[in-house]
Design an enzyme around this catalytic site. Structure first.
Site, PDB file in Angstrom:
ATOM      1  N   GLY A 219     -24.595  24.326  76.237  1.00  0.00           N
ATOM      2  CA  GLY A 219     -25.820  23.468  76.921  1.00  0.00           C
ATOM      3  C   GLY A 219     -26.920  23.603  76.210  1.00  0.00           C
ATOM      4  O   GLY A 219     -26.332  24.522  75.044  1.00  0.00           O
ATOM      5  N   GLY A 221     -30.871  25.044  74.888  1.00  0.00           N
ATOM      6  CA  GLY A 221     -32.603  25.117  75.570  1.00  0.00           C
ATOM      7  C   GLY A 221     -32.024  27.177  75.958  1.00  0.00           C
ATOM      8  O   GLY A 221     -31.466  27.940  75.501  1.00  0.00           O
ATOM      9  N   CYS A 247     -20.489  29.511  75.108  1.00  0.00           N
ATOM     10  CA  CYS A 247     -22.183  29.078  74.813  1.00  0.00           C
ATOM     11  C   CYS A 247     -23.439  28.977  76.160  1.00  0.00           C
ATOM     12  O   CYS A 247     -23.251  30.578  76.294  1.00  0.00           O
ATOM     13  CB  CYS A 247     -22.478  28.088  73.840  1.00  0.00           C
ATOM     14  SG  CYS A 247     -23.082  27.692  73.680  1.00  0.00           S
ATOM     15  N   LEU A 248     -23.367  28.539  76.100  1.00  0.00           N
ATOM     16  CA  LEU A 248     -24.906  28.715  76.905  1.00  0.00           C
ATOM     17  C   LEU A 248     -24.125  29.307  78.502  1.00  0.00           C
ATOM     18  O   LEU A 248     -24.656  29.991  79.036  1.00  0.00           O
ATOM     19  CB  LEU A 248     -25.088  27.276  77.514  1.00  0.00           C
ATOM     20  CG  LEU A 248     -26.457  27.025  78.554  1.00  0.00           C
ATOM     21  CD1 LEU A 248     -27.697  28.291  77.758  1.00  0.00           C
ATOM     22  CD2 LEU A 248     -27.119  25.716  78.709  1.00  0.00           C
ATOM     23  N   GLN A 251     -23.811  32.915  78.492  1.00  0.00           N
ATOM     24  CA  GLN A 251     -25.114  33.400  77.625  1.00  0.00           C
ATOM     25  C   GLN A 251     -26.174  33.604  79.632  1.00  0.00           C
ATOM     26  O   GLN A 251     -26.226  34.367  80.512  1.00  0.00           O
ATOM     27  CB  GLN A 251     -25.706  32.709  77.721  1.00  0.00           C
ATOM     28  CG  GLN A 251     -26.389  32.798  75.996  1.00  0.00           C
ATOM     29  CD  GLN A 251     -27.283  31.957  75.510  1.00  0.00           C
ATOM     30  OE1 GLN A 251     -27.330  31.164  75.950  1.00  0.00           O
ATOM     31  NE2 GLN A 251     -26.739  31.454  73.880  1.00  0.00           N
ATOM     32  N   ASN A 289     -23.359  27.545  67.879  1.00  0.00           N
ATOM     33  CA  ASN A 289     -24.523  26.377  67.663  1.00  0.00           C
ATOM     34  C   ASN A 289     -25.859  27.599  68.612  1.00  0.00           C
ATOM     35  O   ASN A 289     -25.653  27.098  70.336  1.00  0.00           O
ATOM     36  CB  ASN A 289     -24.643  25.682  67.847  1.00  0.00           C
ATOM     37  CG  ASN A 289     -26.133  24.261  68.850  1.00  0.00           C
ATOM     38  OD1 ASN A 289     -26.771  25.056  68.192  1.00  0.00           O
ATOM     39  ND2 ASN A 289     -25.850  23.683  68.781  1.00  0.00           N
ATOM     40  N   GLY A 291     -29.199  29.580  69.602  1.00  0.00           N
ATOM     41  CA  GLY A 291     -30.581  29.961  69.142  1.00  0.00           C
ATOM     42  C   GLY A 291     -30.334  32.124  70.320  1.00  0.00           C
ATOM     43  O   GLY A 291     -31.770  32.032  70.237  1.00  0.00           O
ATOM     44  N   TYR A 292     -30.116  31.564  71.478  1.00  0.00           N
ATOM     45  CA  TYR A 292     -29.942  33.223  72.040  1.00  0.00           C
ATOM     46  C   TYR A 292     -28.723  33.641  72.187  1.00  0.00           C
ATOM     47  O   TYR A 292     -28.052  33.417  71.921  1.00  0.00           O
ATOM     48  CB  TYR A 292     -30.234  32.127  73.771  1.00  0.00           C
ATOM     49  CG  TYR A 292     -31.862  31.811  73.275  1.00  0.00           C
ATOM     50  CD1 TYR A 292     -33.185  32.575  74.099  1.00  0.00           C
ATOM     51  CD2 TYR A 292     -32.040  30.282  73.332  1.00  0.00           C
ATOM     52  CE1 TYR A 292     -33.837  31.712  74.265  1.00  0.00           C
ATOM     53  CE2 TYR A 292     -33.307  29.862  73.244  1.00  0.00           C
ATOM     54  CZ  TYR A 292     -34.604  30.672  73.721  1.00  0.00           C
ATOM     55  OH  TYR A 292     -35.659  29.802  73.726  1.00  0.00           O
ATOM     56  N   HIS A 332     -17.558  28.262  69.659  1.00  0.00           N
ATOM     57  CA  HIS A 332     -16.837  26.866  69.904  1.00  0.00           C
ATOM     58  C   HIS A 332     -15.413  26.677  70.044  1.00  0.00           C
ATOM     59  O   HIS A 332     -15.495  26.528  68.420  1.00  0.00           O
ATOM     60  CB  HIS A 332     -17.739  25.883  69.646  1.00  0.00           C
ATOM     61  CG  HIS A 332     -19.004  25.503  70.391  1.00  0.00           C
ATOM     62  ND1 HIS A 332     -19.616  24.726  71.303  1.00  0.00           N
ATOM     63  CD2 HIS A 332     -20.308  26.257  69.607  1.00  0.00           C
ATOM     64  CE1 HIS A 332     -20.638  24.526  71.242  1.00  0.00           C
ATOM     65  NE2 HIS A 332     -21.217  25.390  70.455  1.00  0.00           N
ATOM     66  N   GLU A 334     -13.376  25.479  71.123  1.00  0.00           N
ATOM     67  CA  GLU A 334     -12.967  23.716  70.909  1.00  0.00           C
ATOM     68  C   GLU A 334     -13.694  22.646  70.002  1.00  0.00           C
ATOM     69  O   GLU A 334     -13.243  21.590  69.658  1.00  0.00           O
ATOM     70  CB  GLU A 334     -13.312  23.033  72.501  1.00  0.00           C
ATOM     71  CG  GLU A 334     -14.955  22.244  72.407  1.00  0.00           C
ATOM     72  CD  GLU A 334     -16.433  23.770  71.642  1.00  0.00           C
ATOM     73  OE1 GLU A 334     -17.504  22.989  71.605  1.00  0.00           O
ATOM     74  OE2 GLU A 334     -15.925  24.589  72.313  1.00  0.00           O
TER      75      GLU A 334
END
Length: 360
Positions: A219, A221, A247-248, A251, A289, A291-292, A332, A334
């Protein structure tokens, strides 16, 4: 028609307008993939960002709707060196120019994307404006750019209600924080009965449905903005239900268990990032993908250990939780198109659910 990209540091690039003619302010990020521009455009993780494609020719194989990772494209803007106006591909349904126009996404072509990428690498990700207004005032624009911050993007991209992909295998609850279509597909292809839930679904509702496993999706942000979701994940962590996160999701689970995250200088976005499995020593080429990143120094060794690291910069790429059926990855597995090296992690999740069921 002329278009301009104005960066937060006052740098101005002049090119040609593509797609919509509307003016946007967004966070400018770059992606190094040579193929897969449609998957990039339709990845919900790009909500709140404008994407620079470093590969110089984009659009040459057109748009194939079957390859979309979600129902619509998500970036605020699109920045390329050269846009192919005449696609060559028997599967193509549309041109990229028409696709951008139809979906009201503005962009700019004809600029030196290599020079732009070097600026973002040296100075870090920054905000920018894409406009066709030739009478802009750079100083006024810079003030607007400094004030911009992407927010509320998970709420923007998540589904509005639950849906089911039927299968005759394990029952998986997929939390949609901006899930790419191929996550549910990868599970469903392995026989899983996948129920996709909106991001803000209470943990009690997930638990009551008695899933064999829980998938936390990718996701967009800043993960720290997702306070209510993190609180629900704390409840899911305290169950014995196997959890796999990407990913998100990776985190958010780290934040839910006391670790911290921070923003990277310019992030990892591309299809050729090497990650090392610290258990096996094997290196996978991965699609990424983000940025954190999870701060390795804040991970409680009694709760989790680093399972994967990025070969290039040694940042955390995955965690394995101790005394829990939980593992998470930043990359990722997938990804499609892109490297398939790490798709076997879905098989590991299936095995985890099987062991959990046998031990119940």
């Amino acid at each position: 028609m002329k278009a301009f990209l104005i960066l937060e540091d006052g740098t101005v690039f002049t090119g040609t307008s593509i797609g919509s003619k509307k003016e946007i302010i967004s966070e400018i990020v770059f992606n190094t993939s040579m193929t897969g521009y449609l998957e990039v455009l339709t990845d919900p993780s790009y909500a709140g960002q404008a994407v620079v494609m470093t590969y110089p020719l984009i659009g040459n194989y057109g748009i194939c709707h079957e390859d979309m990772e979600s129902l619509r494209p998500w970036p605020d803007g699109y920045i390329v060196r050269e846009l192919s106006r005449v696609p060559s591909n028997f599967r193509s349904n549309d041109s990229i120019q028409n696709f951008l126009e139809t979906n009201d996404i503005p962009g700019i072509s004809g600029i030196d994307t290599r020079a732009l990428t070097k600026i973002l690498r040296e100075k870090g990700t920054m905000n920018g404006m894409i406009t066709t207004n030739e009478s802009f005032d750079v100083e006024e624009v810079k003030e607007k750019l400094k004030e911009y911050k992407p927010s509320g993007v998970v709420k923007k991209v998540t589904c509005t209600g639950s849906t089911v992909l039927e299968g005759n295998g394990y029952k998986v609850a997929l939390m949609d924080f901006g899930a790419k279509r191929n996550i549910a597909k990868s599970l469903n292809e392995r026989g899983c009965n996948v129920t996709i839930y909106p991001a803000f679904t209470p943990a009690e509702e997930i638990i009551a449905d008695e899933p064999d496993g829980i998938m936390l999706s990718n996701g967009p942000g800043d993960p720290k903005e997702c306070v209510s979701i993190i609180n629900e994940l704390k409840k899911l962590y305290n169950t014995e239900i196997p959890i796999f996160a990407i990913c998100l999701g990776h985190q958010l689970m780290a934040l839910a268990t006391g670790a911290d995250t921070h923003k990277m200088k310019y992030g990892h976005r591309g299809a050729n990032h090497p990650v090392k499995d610290l258990n096996s020593g094997r290196v996978y080429i991965s699609s990424q993908n983000h940025g954190y990143v999870v701060d390795s120094s804040t991970i409680n060794p009694d709760i989790a250990e680093v399972g994967f690291i990025n070969v290039n910069d040694k940042t955390v790429e995955g965690l394995r939780y101790k005394n829990k059926n939980i593992f998470t990855v930043q990359f990722h597995p997938e990804a499609c198109p892109g490297p398939q090296d790490s798709s076997l992690l879905f098989d590991e999740f299936i095995s985890m659910m099987e062991r959990s069921k046998n031990n119940a």
